[in-house]
Write a protein that holds these residues in place. Sequence first.
Motif, PDB file in Angstrom:
ATOM      1  N   ASP A 303       0.915  -1.259   0.097  1.00  0.00           N
ATOM      2  CA  ASP A 303       0.136   0.088  -0.051  1.00  0.00           C
ATOM      3  C   ASP A 303       0.900   1.089   0.050  1.00  0.00           C
ATOM      4  OD1 ASP A 303      -1.798   1.670   0.175  1.00  0.00           O
ATOM      5  OD2 ASP A 303      -2.712   1.276   2.146  1.00  0.00           O
ATOM      6  N   CYS A 304       1.689   1.600  -1.288  1.00  0.00           N
ATOM      7  CA  CYS A 304       2.648   2.668  -0.972  1.00  0.00           C
ATOM      8  C   CYS A 304       2.816   2.612  -2.510  1.00  0.00           C
ATOM      9  CB  CYS A 304       3.870   2.332  -0.335  1.00  0.00           C
ATOM     10  SG  CYS A 304       4.612   1.224  -0.780  1.00  0.00           S
ATOM     11  N   GLY A 305       3.296   4.152  -2.896  1.00  0.00           N
ATOM     12  CA  GLY A 305       3.908   4.256  -4.401  1.00  0.00           C
ATOM     13  C   GLY A 305       2.775   4.211  -5.213  1.00  0.00           C
ATOM     14  N   GLY A 306       3.149   4.176  -6.484  1.00  0.00           N
ATOM     15  CA  GLY A 306       2.441   4.003  -7.642  1.00  0.00           C
ATOM     16  C   GLY A 306       1.500   2.837  -7.587  1.00  0.00           C
ATOM     17  N   GLY A 307       2.202   1.954  -7.146  1.00  0.00           N
ATOM     18  CA  GLY A 307       1.530   0.378  -7.216  1.00  0.00           C
ATOM     19  C   GLY A 307       0.071   0.609  -6.630  1.00  0.00           C
ATOM     20  N   ARG A 308      -0.172   1.371  -5.524  1.00  0.00           N
ATOM     21  CA  ARG A 308      -1.655   1.470  -4.907  1.00  0.00           C
ATOM     22  C   ARG A 308      -2.392   2.187  -5.878  1.00  0.00           C
ATOM     23  NH1 ARG A 308      -0.774   4.856   0.277  1.00  0.00           N
ATOM     24  NH2 ARG A 308       0.323   6.102  -1.354  1.00  0.00           N
ATOM     25  N   GLU A 309      -2.029   2.956  -6.759  1.00  0.00           N
ATOM     26  CA  GLU A 309      -2.916   3.441  -7.690  1.00  0.00           C
ATOM     27  C   GLU A 309      -3.307   2.486  -8.599  1.00  0.00           C
ATOM     28  OE1 GLU A 309      -1.265   7.355  -9.263  1.00  0.00           O
ATOM     29  OE2 GLU A 309      -0.134   7.400  -7.354  1.00  0.00           O
ATOM     30  N   VAL A 310      -2.428   1.857  -9.141  1.00  0.00           N
ATOM     31  CA  VAL A 310      -2.742   0.627 -10.168  1.00  0.00           C
ATOM     32  C   VAL A 310      -3.841  -0.402  -9.742  1.00  0.00           C
ATOM     33  CG1 VAL A 310      -1.896  -1.130 -11.688  1.00  0.00           C
ATOM     34  CG2 VAL A 310      -0.593   1.004 -11.201  1.00  0.00           C
ATOM     35  N   VAL A 311      -3.603  -0.871  -8.541  1.00  0.00           N
ATOM     36  CA  VAL A 311      -4.532  -1.879  -7.872  1.00  0.00           C
ATOM     37  C   VAL A 311      -5.665  -1.473  -7.166  1.00  0.00           C
ATOM     38  CG1 VAL A 311      -4.393  -3.707  -5.902  1.00  0.00           C
ATOM     39  CG2 VAL A 311      -2.174  -3.481  -7.492  1.00  0.00           C
ATOM     40  N   ASP A 312      -5.619  -0.255  -6.826  1.00  0.00           N
ATOM     41  CA  ASP A 312      -7.089   0.362  -6.121  1.00  0.00           C
ATOM     42  C   ASP A 312      -8.229  -0.051  -6.694  1.00  0.00           C
ATOM     43  OD1 ASP A 312      -8.251   2.259  -4.637  1.00  0.00           O
ATOM     44  OD2 ASP A 312      -8.589   3.331  -6.098  1.00  0.00           O
ATOM     45  N   SER A 313      -8.933  -0.618  -6.023  1.00  0.00           N
ATOM     46  CA  SER A 313     -10.392  -1.317  -6.079  1.00  0.00           C
ATOM     47  C   SER A 313     -10.196  -2.624  -6.976  1.00  0.00           C
ATOM     48  CB  SER A 313     -11.298  -0.330  -6.774  1.00  0.00           C
ATOM     49  OG  SER A 313     -11.034  -0.233  -8.343  1.00  0.00           O
ATOM     50  N   VAL A 314      -8.999  -3.130  -7.379  1.00  0.00           N
ATOM     51  CA  VAL A 314      -9.278  -4.398  -8.444  1.00  0.00           C
ATOM     52  C   VAL A 314      -8.210  -5.319  -7.755  1.00  0.00           C
ATOM     53  CG1 VAL A 314      -9.992  -3.223 -10.289  1.00  0.00           C
ATOM     54  CG2 VAL A 314      -7.713  -3.573  -9.860  1.00  0.00           C
ATOM     55  N   GLY A 315      -7.460  -5.189  -6.630  1.00  0.00           N
ATOM     56  CA  GLY A 315      -6.866  -6.141  -5.885  1.00  0.00           C
ATOM     57  C   GLY A 315      -6.668  -5.783  -4.635  1.00  0.00           C
ATOM     58  N   ILE A 316      -5.723  -6.433  -3.949  1.00  0.00           N
ATOM     59  CA  ILE A 316      -5.634  -6.550  -2.373  1.00  0.00           C
ATOM     60  C   ILE A 316      -4.557  -5.822  -2.059  1.00  0.00           C
ATOM     61  CG2 ILE A 316      -5.289  -7.944  -0.309  1.00  0.00           C
ATOM     62  CD1 ILE A 316      -6.818 -10.145  -2.134  1.00  0.00           C
ATOM     63  N   LEU A 317      -4.533  -4.770  -1.078  1.00  0.00           N
ATOM     64  CA  LEU A 317      -3.614  -4.051  -0.599  1.00  0.00           C
ATOM     65  C   LEU A 317      -3.131  -4.392   0.875  1.00  0.00           C
ATOM     66  CD1 LEU A 317      -4.601  -0.516  -1.729  1.00  0.00           C
ATOM     67  CD2 LEU A 317      -2.554  -1.944  -2.773  1.00  0.00           C
ATOM     68  N   PHE A 318      -1.828  -4.207   1.136  1.00  0.00           N
ATOM     69  CA  PHE A 318      -1.329  -4.771   2.371  1.00  0.00           C
ATOM     70  C   PHE A 318      -0.450  -3.676   2.734  1.00  0.00           C
ATOM     71  CE2 PHE A 318       2.000  -6.268   0.113  1.00  0.00           C
ATOM     72  CZ  PHE A 318       3.348  -6.356   0.910  1.00  0.00           C
ATOM     73  N   PRO A 319      -0.159  -3.179   4.113  1.00  0.00           N
ATOM     74  CA  PRO A 319       0.742  -2.271   4.639  1.00  0.00           C
ATOM     75  C   PRO A 319       2.122  -2.625   4.242  1.00  0.00           C
ATOM     76  CG  PRO A 319      -0.781  -2.756   6.290  1.00  0.00           C
ATOM     77  CD  PRO A 319      -1.005  -3.765   5.421  1.00  0.00           C
ATOM     78  N   GLN A 320       2.896  -1.856   3.798  1.00  0.00           N
ATOM     79  CA  GLN A 320       4.150  -2.139   3.162  1.00  0.00           C
ATOM     80  C   GLN A 320       4.992  -2.546   4.138  1.00  0.00           C
ATOM     81  OE1 GLN A 320       7.684  -0.416   3.353  1.00  0.00           O
ATOM     82  NE2 GLN A 320       8.218  -2.339   2.363  1.00  0.00           N
ATOM     83  N   GLY A 321       5.760  -3.782   4.165  1.00  0.00           N
ATOM     84  CA  GLY A 321       6.735  -4.150   5.020  1.00  0.00           C
ATOM     85  C   GLY A 321       6.187  -4.965   6.264  1.00  0.00           C
ATOM     86  N   GLN A 322       4.821  -5.068   6.197  1.00  0.00           N
ATOM     87  CA  GLN A 322       4.034  -5.935   7.159  1.00  0.00           C
ATOM     88  C   GLN A 322       3.927  -7.453   6.939  1.00  0.00           C
ATOM     89  OE1 GLN A 322       3.329  -4.445  10.185  1.00  0.00           O
ATOM     90  NE2 GLN A 322       4.494  -2.666   9.301  1.00  0.00           N
ATOM     91  N   ILE A 323       4.831  -8.371   7.359  1.00  0.00           N
ATOM     92  CA  ILE A 323       5.011  -9.721   7.058  1.00  0.00           C
ATOM     93  C   ILE A 323       3.377 -10.492   7.299  1.00  0.00           C
ATOM     94  CG2 ILE A 323       6.259 -11.684   7.567  1.00  0.00           C
ATOM     95  CD1 ILE A 323       8.704  -9.828   7.964  1.00  0.00           C
ATOM     96  N   ASP A 324       3.285 -10.250   8.510  1.00  0.00           N
ATOM     97  CA  ASP A 324       1.822 -10.945   8.977  1.00  0.00           C
ATOM     98  C   ASP A 324       0.756 -10.332   8.155  1.00  0.00           C
ATOM     99  OD1 ASP A 324       3.352 -11.812  11.204  1.00  0.00           O
ATOM    100  OD2 ASP A 324       2.621 -10.513  12.745  1.00  0.00           O
ATOM    101  N   ALA A 325       0.573  -9.378   7.712  1.00  0.00           N
ATOM    102  CA  ALA A 325      -0.520  -8.772   7.104  1.00  0.00           C
ATOM    103  C   ALA A 325      -0.391  -9.579   5.534  1.00  0.00           C
ATOM    104  CB  ALA A 325      -0.580  -7.420   6.941  1.00  0.00           C
ATOM    105  N   LEU A 326       0.731  -9.525   5.064  1.00  0.00           N
ATOM    106  CA  LEU A 326       1.225 -10.018   3.632  1.00  0.00           C
ATOM    107  C   LEU A 326       0.777 -11.531   3.817  1.00  0.00           C
ATOM    108  CD1 LEU A 326       1.963 -10.547   0.823  1.00  0.00           C
ATOM    109  CD2 LEU A 326       4.487 -10.327   1.769  1.00  0.00           C
ATOM    110  N   SER A 327       1.093 -12.351   4.796  1.00  0.00           N
ATOM    111  CA  SER A 327       0.829 -13.664   4.818  1.00  0.00           C
ATOM    112  C   SER A 327      -0.636 -13.989   4.929  1.00  0.00           C
ATOM    113  CB  SER A 327       1.795 -14.187   6.143  1.00  0.00           C
ATOM    114  OG  SER A 327       1.013 -13.938   7.239  1.00  0.00           O
ATOM    115  N   GLN A 328      -1.397 -13.155   5.735  1.00  0.00           N
ATOM    116  CA  GLN A 328      -2.954 -13.250   5.915  1.00  0.00           C
ATOM    117  C   GLN A 328      -3.600 -13.037   4.426  1.00  0.00           C
ATOM    118  OE1 GLN A 328      -4.013 -10.779   8.809  1.00  0.00           O
ATOM    119  NE2 GLN A 328      -2.695 -11.871  10.453  1.00  0.00           N
ATOM    120  N   LYS A 329      -2.899 -12.282   3.681  1.00  0.00           N
ATOM    121  CA  LYS A 329      -3.485 -11.804   2.312  1.00  0.00           C
ATOM    122  C   LYS A 329      -3.080 -12.974   1.380  1.00  0.00           C
ATOM    123  CE  LYS A 329      -4.753  -7.624   3.424  1.00  0.00           C
ATOM    124  NZ  LYS A 329      -6.305  -7.305   4.010  1.00  0.00           N
TER     125      LYS A 329
END
Length: 375
Positions: A303-329
């Motif tokens: 959830d940072c930089g330009g990638g967030r703008e591309v994925v917005d509303s059509v993908g899943i975002l997670f807080p950058q660097g948050q390993i637990d959040a990423l694993s859950q997603k």
Amino acid sequence: MNTNNMSQAWVLQICHGYDGPFLDCARQYAVLFADSPYKVMTVYLSGKYDAQVEAGSASDEVVFLEYSSKALRGLKLGAIRAIRRIASERNFTLCIAHRFKPTYIACLATRVPVIGVNHAFGVYHRRFRQWFANAFSKRLMLLGVSNAVRDDLRASLPAWPEARIETLYNRIDIETLKAQQVTREDAREYLGLPQDVWVVGNVGRLHPDKDQETLIRGFAKALPDLPTGSLLVIVGRGRLEARLRALTEELGVGHAVRLLGQIPNAKYYFKAFDVFALTSDHEPFGMVLLEAMVAGVPLICSDCGGGREVVDSVGILFPQGQIDALSQKVAAVCTSADGELKNYRSSMIARLNDQFSDQAVESRFWSLPFLSRLS
């Protein structure tokens, strides 16, 4: 001098080289003039002549100056002289320059309006570059490939009117890439992957900005909740390869992580993945996200930089660097129902057409106030 060349209106496009995404960047801007009165000449400052690059540039004329990296350091006088000579032989009305060095050369070698396209953060953080931009502000406009890059440019040049620093998204030739992308089965065979396992994919340089370390750690944490035999596949090369391989062994997931190195035309094989994950902490845009969207692959993105703008509303975002959040997603995508994934794919195609197609960006480009002098 050929008088026909001086009567025909031309656009000059200058690229540092054609490596990585920059050949397609050249194509993206050249096709904007396909139905206009202007012809396009694309000049590559570095890189040897290549017939495929010439064809892929979608330009009326392509010039390879073949400078070395050393020749493009410092004042770049040789490149300035070469562009000045080229500019004297055509009726150029506009110059489009990708990255700072070509922008610098374009401003010094020509007298026409210049659009500097910025593909990274921090381009105008240096004092000299700020001074340079201010010195040429009357005929220079800056574009960022995302709102995140645009906002970084505006913060670097606070005296500039906001209308002189705008966003023009990178885009993709959707139908062409659809035709080039191979089936899931063929993609897995080409990449040497089993047909019957669940695969998380990532494509990018093995560089700190791409933060594949977080990706590996997040996958390792999710692995017990994933189907037996699940794999993380990373395509790309870079200085972190040895470190990342060591990390997979340290975490005990070496058997489940495959670093495939550089794969030519990797975008053709995205259907090999069940989900595409981009964990960058400095992502100006993320062309790989568009390539995954064309393939219909679900997206997980930091959830940072330009990638967030591309994925917005059509993908899943997670807080950058948050390993637990990423694993859950990652685990959540694996257990998603087919209907939910089908809805994701439908939304991705609609977003591609609305925001990131050549046609969508063309109208935005020609509405830029800076271009009113060309109309």
